[in-house]
Design a protein around this motif. Sequence first.
Motif, PDB file in Angstrom:
ATOM      1  N   THR A 239       6.299   1.526   5.381  1.00  0.00           N
ATOM      2  CA  THR A 239       5.150   1.399   5.250  1.00  0.00           C
ATOM      3  C   THR A 239       5.134   3.357   5.560  1.00  0.00           C
ATOM      4  O   THR A 239       4.055   3.332   4.530  1.00  0.00           O
ATOM      5  N   ALA A 240       5.314   3.690   6.739  1.00  0.00           N
ATOM      6  CA  ALA A 240       4.995   5.954   6.498  1.00  0.00           C
ATOM      7  C   ALA A 240       5.667   5.689   4.999  1.00  0.00           C
ATOM      8  O   ALA A 240       4.911   6.691   4.133  1.00  0.00           O
ATOM      9  N   GLU A 241       6.850   6.041   4.286  1.00  0.00           N
ATOM     10  CA  GLU A 241       6.977   6.143   2.982  1.00  0.00           C
ATOM     11  C   GLU A 241       6.193   6.052   1.886  1.00  0.00           C
ATOM     12  O   GLU A 241       5.491   6.812   1.378  1.00  0.00           O
TER      13      GLU A 241
ATOM     14  N   PHE B 211      -1.666   9.314   2.055  1.00  0.00           N
ATOM     15  CA  PHE B 211      -1.993   9.495   3.583  1.00  0.00           C
ATOM     16  C   PHE B 211      -0.909  11.030   4.803  1.00  0.00           C
ATOM     17  O   PHE B 211       0.040  10.842   4.036  1.00  0.00           O
ATOM     18  N   SER B 212      -2.208  11.421   5.179  1.00  0.00           N
ATOM     19  CA  SER B 212      -1.070  12.916   5.949  1.00  0.00           C
ATOM     20  C   SER B 212      -0.104  12.329   7.115  1.00  0.00           C
ATOM     21  O   SER B 212      -0.567  11.387   7.843  1.00  0.00           O
ATOM     22  N   ASP B 213       0.220  12.976   7.934  1.00  0.00           N
ATOM     23  CA  ASP B 213       1.415  12.917   9.210  1.00  0.00           C
ATOM     24  C   ASP B 213       0.168  12.125  10.016  1.00  0.00           C
ATOM     25  O   ASP B 213       0.481  11.593  10.876  1.00  0.00           O
ATOM     26  N   GLU B 214      -1.120  13.092  10.286  1.00  0.00           N
ATOM     27  CA  GLU B 214      -2.599  12.571  11.152  1.00  0.00           C
ATOM     28  C   GLU B 214      -2.895  11.474  10.562  1.00  0.00           C
ATOM     29  O   GLU B 214      -2.415  10.533  12.195  1.00  0.00           O
ATOM     30  N   GLU B 215      -3.257  10.780   9.298  1.00  0.00           N
ATOM     31  CA  GLU B 215      -4.017   9.684   9.385  1.00  0.00           C
ATOM     32  C   GLU B 215      -2.779   8.616   9.522  1.00  0.00           C
ATOM     33  O   GLU B 215      -3.333   7.679   9.990  1.00  0.00           O
ATOM     34  N   CYS B 216      -1.375   8.762   9.374  1.00  0.00           N
ATOM     35  CA  CYS B 216      -0.599   7.824   9.437  1.00  0.00           C
ATOM     36  C   CYS B 216      -0.426   7.486  10.917  1.00  0.00           C
ATOM     37  O   CYS B 216      -0.598   6.660  11.376  1.00  0.00           O
TER      38      CYS B 216
ATOM     39  N   ILE C 124      -3.644  -0.861  12.581  1.00  0.00           N
ATOM     40  CA  ILE C 124      -3.930  -0.924  11.631  1.00  0.00           C
ATOM     41  C   ILE C 124      -2.863  -1.424  10.679  1.00  0.00           C
ATOM     42  O   ILE C 124      -2.902  -1.791   9.509  1.00  0.00           O
ATOM     43  N   ALA C 125      -1.619   0.116  10.790  1.00  0.00           N
ATOM     44  CA  ALA C 125      -0.902  -0.143   9.796  1.00  0.00           C
ATOM     45  C   ALA C 125       0.437   0.142  11.123  1.00  0.00           C
ATOM     46  O   ALA C 125       0.434   0.102  12.348  1.00  0.00           O
ATOM     47  N   ALA C 126       1.947  -0.625  10.745  1.00  0.00           N
ATOM     48  CA  ALA C 126       2.865  -0.683  11.572  1.00  0.00           C
ATOM     49  C   ALA C 126       3.896  -0.673  10.612  1.00  0.00           C
ATOM     50  O   ALA C 126       4.036  -0.797   9.837  1.00  0.00           O
TER      51      ALA C 126
ATOM     52  N   ASP D 219       7.373   0.550  17.832  1.00  0.00           N
ATOM     53  CA  ASP D 219       7.322   0.683  16.840  1.00  0.00           C
ATOM     54  C   ASP D 219       7.904   1.898  15.682  1.00  0.00           C
ATOM     55  O   ASP D 219       7.787   2.709  16.674  1.00  0.00           O
ATOM     56  N   HIS D 220       8.881   1.068  14.658  1.00  0.00           N
ATOM     57  CA  HIS D 220       9.142   2.680  14.543  1.00  0.00           C
ATOM     58  C   HIS D 220       9.148   3.061  13.065  1.00  0.00           C
ATOM     59  O   HIS D 220      10.143   3.681  12.099  1.00  0.00           O
ATOM     60  N   GLY D 221       8.160   3.142  12.869  1.00  0.00           N
ATOM     61  CA  GLY D 221       7.692   3.562  11.225  1.00  0.00           C
ATOM     62  C   GLY D 221       7.395   4.391  10.713  1.00  0.00           C
ATOM     63  O   GLY D 221       7.642   4.647   9.927  1.00  0.00           O
ATOM     64  N   ILE D 222       6.773   6.040  11.818  1.00  0.00           N
ATOM     65  CA  ILE D 222       6.791   6.788  11.743  1.00  0.00           C
ATOM     66  C   ILE D 222       7.483   8.278  12.773  1.00  0.00           C
ATOM     67  O   ILE D 222       8.015   7.496  13.787  1.00  0.00           O
TER      68      ILE D 222
END
Length: 413
Positions: free
Chosen positions: A377-379, A386-391, A399-401, A410-413
């Motif tokens: 997801t983050a990748e 998408f910026s780090d802040e947006e993520c 909204i995302a995970a 959750d370890h997406g970011i």
Amino acid sequence: MTTQTLPLTGYRILDLTMVTSGPVGTMMLADMGADVIKVEPLKNGELSRSMGTTYVNGENRMFLSQNRNKRSIRIDLKSQAGRETFLRLASEADVITENFRPGTVDRLGIDYEAVKAVNPRIVYASISAFGQTGPYAAQPANDPIVQALSGLMAMTGEPDRPPSRIGSPYPDFGAAALLAFAVSTALLHRERTGEGQQLDISLLNGAIFSCIPRDGETLATGAAPSRMGSGHPTFAPYRSYQGADGQYFFLACFTEKFWNALCDALDNSKLSEDDRFRTNALRCENREALDATLADIFHTQETAHWVNLFKERNVPSAPIQDLHQALTQDPQVAHNNTVIEMEHPTAGTVPMLSLPVNFHGTPARYQNAPPRLGEHTAEILSEFGFSDEECQELFARSIAAGMDDGEGNDHGI
């Protein structure tokens, strides 16, 4: 990691499909280099992750078998922010694939027109049971429902038994192949013209198309094919027979050349000199007598004897193997590298089927194991700008995970 450039390298596909027809079709595209991104619901992910009863270390075998070479992103498409996130991804994608019931993507606001508004070059492929429009479009259905409506089920089974479902989900796989064909063709058209387009693929159309040449016989005679077990309406002998050991084999004499070869191999005057069997038309007309004569002959020796004899005499025949035998014991299947293995971080070594086309110049890649839910997801968000802040905001608002560790973390970011 391979550095080979495959035919579809550089194309991005946002894959909303689930269960079989869509995932298999997009896996075929991924095998040829496409970057297939599975867009999955936040909770439980794509439906096949939780279907059936076969799991390996918590990973569903159905999902594993049809999702290699893909990445996974979790987005809440039912939310306005999730819709906006998806459309932002779609603005830079080449292909969208979906197989929701017709009307679902419209309600979500991610239909062809919505995506086309942000990306006029998009190729938008929809798979459904019956098509996007028409009297059946909104009805719930799956592969066996299509088998029932298409005529496939009515012609499958023994004459004195009820209609039978085909053992494999054939309409699903027909739709998968049509998806890969349609997307590749549409991308080629876009390369030449710059134009994207919408694709409407139905299991029903594919299933009926697979009835060729039964369609010609049916429309010409006005009579539908009857159930004949393993037999054939216009060839004889062309069916399964049983050897003395109780094992079955299939015999296919679909030309006079093969009939004559069979008669020579058996060296039996009951066959070669019987006026009832002199032509294929006569053999079909006298099918019961022919089958009875052959059955008496074949009951004198084991199946392996007949198969080996016919192989020597150029008569088409084969033992009837079960799927496990075909996958694990057949020398031609092994030679074709039909079964491959991939290493999965939780499921371990996973056997699966290779792409059924041998591209000699650009062989398929089997590079990435089927993704864990939300693994990328983050990748993916980062790659799409998408910026780090947006993520972080998307994750904080659910909204995302990314991946869940099983304890809700959750370890997406």
